[in-house]
Design an enzyme around this catalytic site. Structure first.
Site, PDB file in Angstrom:
ATOM      1  N   MET A 153      44.338 -95.262 -62.170  1.00 10.79           N
ATOM      2  CA  MET A 153      44.153 -95.739 -60.787  1.00 10.79           C
ATOM      3  C   MET A 153      42.686 -95.596 -60.396  1.00 10.79           C
ATOM      4  O   MET A 153      42.049 -94.607 -60.745  1.00 10.79           O
ATOM      5  CB  MET A 153      45.006 -94.917 -59.823  1.00 10.79           C
TER       6      MET A 153
ATOM      7  N   THR B 161      58.624 -88.378 -62.797  1.00 13.00           N
ATOM      8  CA  THR B 161      59.179 -87.158 -62.193  1.00 13.00           C
ATOM      9  C   THR B 161      60.502 -86.725 -62.822  1.00 13.00           C
ATOM     10  O   THR B 161      60.711 -85.533 -63.061  1.00 13.00           O
ATOM     11  CB  THR B 161      59.398 -87.400 -60.680  1.00 13.00           C
TER      12      THR B 161
ATOM     13  N   ASP C 213      48.955 -93.704 -66.452  1.00 13.69           N
ATOM     14  CA  ASP C 213      48.659 -94.387 -65.189  1.00 13.69           C
ATOM     15  C   ASP C 213      47.187 -94.251 -64.834  1.00 13.69           C
ATOM     16  O   ASP C 213      46.693 -93.155 -64.589  1.00 13.69           O
ATOM     17  CB  ASP C 213      49.519 -93.787 -64.073  1.00 13.69           C
TER      18      ASP C 213
ATOM     19  N   HIS D 166      48.661 -98.222 -67.799  1.00 15.74           N
ATOM     20  CA  HIS D 166      49.078 -99.015 -66.643  1.00 15.74           C
ATOM     21  C   HIS D 166      47.883 -99.070 -65.706  1.00 15.74           C
ATOM     22  O   HIS D 166      47.588 -98.098 -65.007  1.00 15.74           O
ATOM     23  CB  HIS D 166      50.296 -98.337 -65.985  1.00 15.74           C
TER      24      HIS D 166
ATOM     25  N   ASP E 121      59.133 -99.487 -63.627  1.00 13.38           N
ATOM     26  CA  ASP E 121      58.307 -98.295 -63.403  1.00 13.38           C
ATOM     27  C   ASP E 121      58.357 -97.900 -61.934  1.00 13.38           C
ATOM     28  O   ASP E 121      57.983 -98.694 -61.068  1.00 13.38           O
ATOM     29  CB  ASP E 121      56.854 -98.621 -63.819  1.00 13.38           C
TER      30      ASP E 121
ATOM     31  N   MET F 114      57.326-103.536 -61.019  1.00 17.53           N
ATOM     32  CA  MET F 114      57.216-102.246 -60.327  1.00 17.53           C
ATOM     33  C   MET F 114      58.420-102.038 -59.413  1.00 17.53           C
ATOM     34  O   MET F 114      58.816-102.953 -58.685  1.00 17.53           O
ATOM     35  CB  MET F 114      55.933-102.191 -59.494  1.00 17.53           C
TER      36      MET F 114
ATOM     37  N   MET G 188      46.107 -99.772 -62.705  1.00 15.10           N
ATOM     38  CA  MET G 188      46.195-100.076 -61.266  1.00 15.10           C
ATOM     39  C   MET G 188      44.775-100.084 -60.725  1.00 15.10           C
ATOM     40  O   MET G 188      44.322 -99.142 -60.059  1.00 15.10           O
ATOM     41  CB  MET G 188      47.083 -99.032 -60.584  1.00 15.10           C
TER      42      MET G 188
ATOM     43  N   SER H 219      55.891 -91.230 -67.913  1.00 12.76           N
ATOM     44  CA  SER H 219      54.609 -91.261 -67.210  1.00 12.76           C
ATOM     45  C   SER H 219      54.170 -89.822 -66.996  1.00 12.76           C
ATOM     46  O   SER H 219      54.963 -88.990 -66.544  1.00 12.76           O
ATOM     47  CB  SER H 219      54.784 -91.953 -65.855  1.00 12.76           C
TER      48      SER H 219
ATOM     49  N   HIS I 283      53.115 -93.601 -71.217  1.00 18.97           N
ATOM     50  CA  HIS I 283      52.667 -94.520 -70.166  1.00 18.97           C
ATOM     51  C   HIS I 283      51.602 -93.777 -69.364  1.00 18.97           C
ATOM     52  O   HIS I 283      51.903 -92.791 -68.681  1.00 18.97           O
ATOM     53  CB  HIS I 283      53.878 -94.886 -69.302  1.00 18.97           C
TER      54      HIS I 283
ATOM     55  N   PHE J 182      51.593 -93.729 -56.482  1.00 21.06           N
ATOM     56  CA  PHE J 182      52.041 -92.340 -56.514  1.00 21.06           C
ATOM     57  C   PHE J 182      53.349 -92.196 -57.288  1.00 21.06           C
ATOM     58  O   PHE J 182      54.178 -93.104 -57.248  1.00 21.06           O
ATOM     59  CB  PHE J 182      52.254 -91.809 -55.088  1.00 21.06           C
ATOM     60  N   GLY J 183      53.494 -91.042 -57.935  1.00 20.03           N
ATOM     61  CA  GLY J 183      54.762 -90.729 -58.581  1.00 20.03           C
ATOM     62  C   GLY J 183      55.731 -90.156 -57.552  1.00 20.03           C
ATOM     63  O   GLY J 183      55.354 -89.880 -56.410  1.00 20.03           O
ATOM     64  N   GLY J 184      56.967 -90.035 -57.947  1.00 21.63           N
ATOM     65  CA  GLY J 184      57.951 -89.355 -57.109  1.00 21.63           C
ATOM     66  C   GLY J 184      58.485 -90.160 -55.937  1.00 21.63           C
ATOM     67  O   GLY J 184      59.078 -89.591 -55.018  1.00 21.63           O
TER      68      GLY J 184
HETATM   69  O1  LIG Z   1      52.828 -96.338 -61.871  1.00 23.56           O
HETATM   70  C1  LIG Z   1      53.291 -95.362 -61.335  1.00 23.56           C
HETATM   71  C2  LIG Z   1      53.045 -95.131 -59.878  1.00 23.56           C
HETATM   72  O2  LIG Z   1      52.255 -96.130 -59.387  1.00 23.56           O
HETATM   73  C3  LIG Z   1      54.049 -94.337 -62.151  1.00 23.56           C
HETATM   74  O3  LIG Z   1      54.123 -94.775 -63.479  1.00 23.56           O
HETATM   75  C4  LIG Z   1      55.416 -94.080 -61.625  1.00 23.56           C
HETATM   76  O4  LIG Z   1      55.431 -93.779 -60.284  1.00 23.56           O
HETATM   77  C5  LIG Z   1      56.185 -93.059 -62.449  1.00 23.56           C
HETATM   78  O5  LIG Z   1      56.513 -91.946 -61.763  1.00 23.56           O
HETATM   79  P1  LIG Z   1      57.954 -91.690 -61.091  1.00 23.56           P
HETATM   80  O6  LIG Z   1      58.990 -91.882 -62.177  1.00 23.56           O
HETATM   81  O7  LIG Z   1      57.845 -90.305 -60.623  1.00 23.56           O
HETATM   82  O8  LIG Z   1      58.125 -92.687 -59.992  1.00 23.56           O
HETATM   83 FE   LIG Z   2      52.914 -96.583 -63.979  1.00 21.43          FE
END
Ligand SMILES: O=C(CO)[C@H](O)[C@H](O)COP(=O)(O)O
Ligand SMILES: [Fe+2]
Length: 225
Positions: A41, A199, A39, A71, A176, A142, A73, A12, A37, A148-150
């Site tokens: 949003m 991340t 994302d 993806h 994910d 999910m 969202m 991602s 991938h 959010f990532g991380g």
């Molecule tokens: O859909 C997502 C968040 O909604 C991202 O794809 C996902 O969070 C990937 O990032 P990380 O591996 O850092 O969690």
């Molecule tokens: Fe995602």
């Protein structure tokens, strides 16, 4: 021909330096990513904004042959099917939660030449998505709240993955959120074969080894079954 499950790693780009979207994406592919991938949003289905079809189209202009999964969202996934197909997306993965007529959205995605992914948030039961498996190519479980990532990997979501793998041995199952070298074994033994990781890969000082390690872990689990 017999179909076999394949371990695939789809980084991602959410937490990458988005001012260098092309360079970061190409680097991931050069380091062995199986697909990208992306994302998307809308600031409504999730409290964050990222990128839309104009950006995906520009990226496709520079990267001709990689498999792009978006993806979605977004609150109204039907709205973006045609623009995303036109942008060169290969797989359109959308959340079923805000959608009244999921079957119709799946059909429209196929009509527009893309593969269908159906996604659920951590609070949605696996039974909700099971209804649509015959109309789709992949299920996304999910492992964080989308947005959010991380974030921290939610191990309790593995029950859903295990259930799906037990009942659908050849289904593509994607995870994910919070997936990286420390959580990959858990995903692999549960039965996920498509792995999104943001991340952990973007922040790695050896992206190629991180991708390879995760793919090997997943492929070994597939071979064992
Ligand atoms: O859909 C997502 C968040 O909604 C991202 O794809 C996902 O969070 C990937 O990032 P990380 O591996 O850092 O969690
Ligand atoms: Fe995602």
């Amino acid at each position: 021909m017999t179909r076999h499950l394949k371990a695939l790693i789809g980084p991602s780009i959410l937490n990458a330096d988005l001012s260098k979207l092309y360079e970061e994406s190409q680097k991931l592919l050069d380091n062995g990513a199986d697909y990208l991938h992306l994302d998307v949003m809308d600031g409504h289905f999730v409290p964050n904004l990222t990128l839309g079809h104009p950006v995906v189209k520009c990226l496709r202009g520079k990267i001709k042959d990689a498999f792009f999964e978006t993806h979605m969202m977004v609150s109204n996934p039907e709205q973006w099917i045609v623009p995303m197909a036109d942008a060169g997306v290969n797989q359109y993965t959308f959340h079923i939660e805000p959608v009244d007529n999921v079957e119709e959205v799946c059909r429209k995605i196929r009509e527009n030449g893309m593969k269908v992914g159906v996604a659920i948030k951590p609070g949605t039961s696996v039974a909700e998505v099971e209804k649509y498996i015959s109309l789709s190519d992949m299920v996304l479980i999910m492992t964080v709240e989308p947005g959010f990532g991380g974030q921290k990997f939610m191990e309790n979501q593995m029950e859903k993955v295990k259930y799906l793998r037990e009942h659908y041995p050849l289904l593509d199952i994607e995870v994910d959120g919070g997936v990286g070298p420390s959580t990959i074994s858990c995903c692999a033994t549960a039965g996920a074969n498509m792995i999104v990781s943001g991340t952990a890969i973007i922040g790695s000082n050896d992206q190629a080894s991180t991708i390879q390690l995760m793919r090997d872990t997943v492929q070994q689990a597939i071979n064992k079954k």
